[in-house]
Design a protein around this motif. Structure first.
Motif, PDB file in Angstrom:
ATOM      1  N   ALA A 168       0.813  -1.252   0.052  1.00  9.75           N
ATOM      2  CA  ALA A 168       0.140   0.070  -0.021  1.00  9.75           C
ATOM      3  C   ALA A 168       0.893   1.451  -0.083  1.00  9.75           C
ATOM      4  CB  ALA A 168      -1.063   0.027   1.132  1.00  9.75           C
ATOM      5  N   LEU A 169       1.937   1.172   0.923  1.00  9.79           N
ATOM      6  CA  LEU A 169       2.917   2.345   0.826  1.00  9.79           C
ATOM      7  C   LEU A 169       3.524   2.549  -0.573  1.00  9.79           C
ATOM      8  CD1 LEU A 169       4.108   2.062   4.249  1.00  9.79           C
ATOM      9  CD2 LEU A 169       2.772   3.771   3.768  1.00  9.79           C
ATOM     10  N   TRP A 170       3.771   1.647  -1.275  1.00 13.20           N
ATOM     11  CA  TRP A 170       4.545   1.688  -2.545  1.00 13.20           C
ATOM     12  C   TRP A 170       3.372   2.355  -3.501  1.00 13.20           C
ATOM     13  CZ3 TRP A 170       2.774  -0.453  -7.242  1.00 13.20           C
ATOM     14  CH2 TRP A 170       3.384   0.020  -8.296  1.00 13.20           C
ATOM     15  N   LYS A 171       2.186   1.787  -3.408  1.00  6.83           N
ATOM     16  CA  LYS A 171       1.046   2.399  -4.141  1.00  6.83           C
ATOM     17  C   LYS A 171       0.800   3.892  -4.324  1.00  6.83           C
ATOM     18  CE  LYS A 171      -3.302   0.699  -6.193  1.00  6.83           C
ATOM     19  NZ  LYS A 171      -2.931   0.385  -7.575  1.00  6.83           N
ATOM     20  N   ALA A 172       0.999   4.220  -2.821  1.00 10.04           N
ATOM     21  CA  ALA A 172       0.722   5.602  -2.440  1.00 10.04           C
ATOM     22  C   ALA A 172       2.016   6.388  -2.691  1.00 10.04           C
ATOM     23  CB  ALA A 172       0.359   5.729  -0.946  1.00 10.04           C
ATOM     24  N   ARG A 173       3.020   5.906  -3.173  1.00  9.18           N
ATOM     25  CA  ARG A 173       4.262   6.463  -3.140  1.00  9.18           C
ATOM     26  C   ARG A 173       4.802   7.414  -1.883  1.00  9.18           C
ATOM     27  NH1 ARG A 173       5.537   8.118  -8.694  1.00  9.18           N
ATOM     28  NH2 ARG A 173       3.840   6.965 -10.217  1.00  9.18           N
ATOM     29  N   LEU A 174       4.658   6.605  -0.809  1.00 12.81           N
ATOM     30  CA  LEU A 174       5.186   6.942   0.470  1.00 12.81           C
ATOM     31  C   LEU A 174       6.188   6.207   0.933  1.00 12.81           C
ATOM     32  CD1 LEU A 174       1.701   7.669   1.975  1.00 12.81           C
ATOM     33  CD2 LEU A 174       3.163   9.465   1.121  1.00 12.81           C
ATOM     34  N   HIS A 175       7.092   6.853   1.520  1.00 13.83           N
ATOM     35  CA  HIS A 175       8.185   6.126   2.111  1.00 13.83           C
ATOM     36  C   HIS A 175       7.954   5.557   3.654  1.00 13.83           C
ATOM     37  CE1 HIS A 175      12.112   5.010   4.081  1.00 13.83           C
ATOM     38  NE2 HIS A 175      12.667   4.975   2.808  1.00 13.83           N
TER      39      HIS A 175
END
Length: 265
Positions: A168-175
């Motif tokens: 989910a964090l990858w999909k949201a572009r969040l570290h």
């Protein structure tokens, strides 16, 4: 560890098997771990529900049998080498298999989760109407912890574990190491959409069966979402969005996977 998609897959497959049947008894090999579940014997199963990563057998008489699969548990329709407990029902048997013995079966009065504090403080279900971007923002604003450990606490949202937090964090572009309370409103909205999209797709594909083969569906078949993992377990592989090499590091004691280009800190 089985996460929401795996547990929901188990629930959907087992519900038609157990609902309406009387639980005749629970046989097990570990009194210290499973004896508290024996109070469920003799009661009819009214429904099989899920809350986060927990399965809840709603029984007649205001009792619930809670199954937490731990690191390696599974509920199966056939016995295995690591069967730890058997739920004997009218006309059916469900086997609790658990190689690493972290799973639990607990009988409690309905809604009384004092013995299961993670369940008691759990946030909203991510695929429910109660999980909104505003609700997620309010819960993340309470902590300066990095986003990923905050998500794994189960308090901002229920059911996320290591696999689906990374995805989910990858999909949201969040570290994953960003402080939870420092996200901008637009970033929270991206994360909200990503959590729902990733979990919906994973449920569609029956969850993720990793290389250790620990998780399988109750019928012994594997899940298929691992085929679509963008970053989890893919260190050194190309990010499917930008082509950069996926990196792995440890955050909060958990293996964590990111694209260093898409998810800048």
């Amino acid at each position: 560890m089985p996460e929401l998609p795996e547990v929901e897959t188990v629930r959907r497959m087992l519900a038609p098997v157990v609902t309406g049947r009387r639980l005749l008894g629970i046989e097990h090999d570990d009194p210290a771990r499973y004896a508290v579940a024996e109070a469920a014997a003799g009661r009819r199963v009214r429904a099989l529900r899920r809350r986060g990563k927990y399965l809840i057998f709603a029984l007649e008489g205001g009792l619930e049998l809670i199954a937490h699969l731990g690191m390696s548990g599974s509920l199966r329709l056939d016995a295995g080498t690591h069967t730890r407990a058997r739920l004997e029902l009218e006309g059916a048997t469900v086997y609790f298999n658990d190689p690493r013995r972290f799973g639990r079966l607990v009988a409690v009065p309905a809604g009384d989760y004092a013995a299961l504090p993670t369940l008691a403080r759990m946030g909203p279900e991510p695929l429910s109407r109660g999980f909104t971007a505003n609700a997620l923002a309010a819960r993340l604003a309470r902590t300066a912890r990095p986003i990923k450990p905050a998500l794994l606490s189960q308090e901002p949202v229920a059911g996320l574990g290591n696999i689906y937090a990374d995805e989910a964090l990858w999909k949201a572009r969040l570290h994953p190491a960003r402080p939870a309370n420092r996200l901008a409103p637009g970033e929270v909205r991206r994360l909200h959409r990503a959590v729902r999209a990733v979990l919906r797709r994973a449920v569609e594909l029956g969850g993720s069966t990793l290389g250790d083969g620990v998780y399988t569906r109750p019928d012994g078949e594997t899940g298929y979402f691992q085929i679509e993992h963008a970053v989890y377990g893919r260190a050194g592989a190309a990010c499917p969005r930008c082509g950069a090499k996926v990196a792995r590091f440890v955050l909060g004691g958990r293996s964590t996977h990111v694209c260093p280009r898409c998810q800048r800190l």
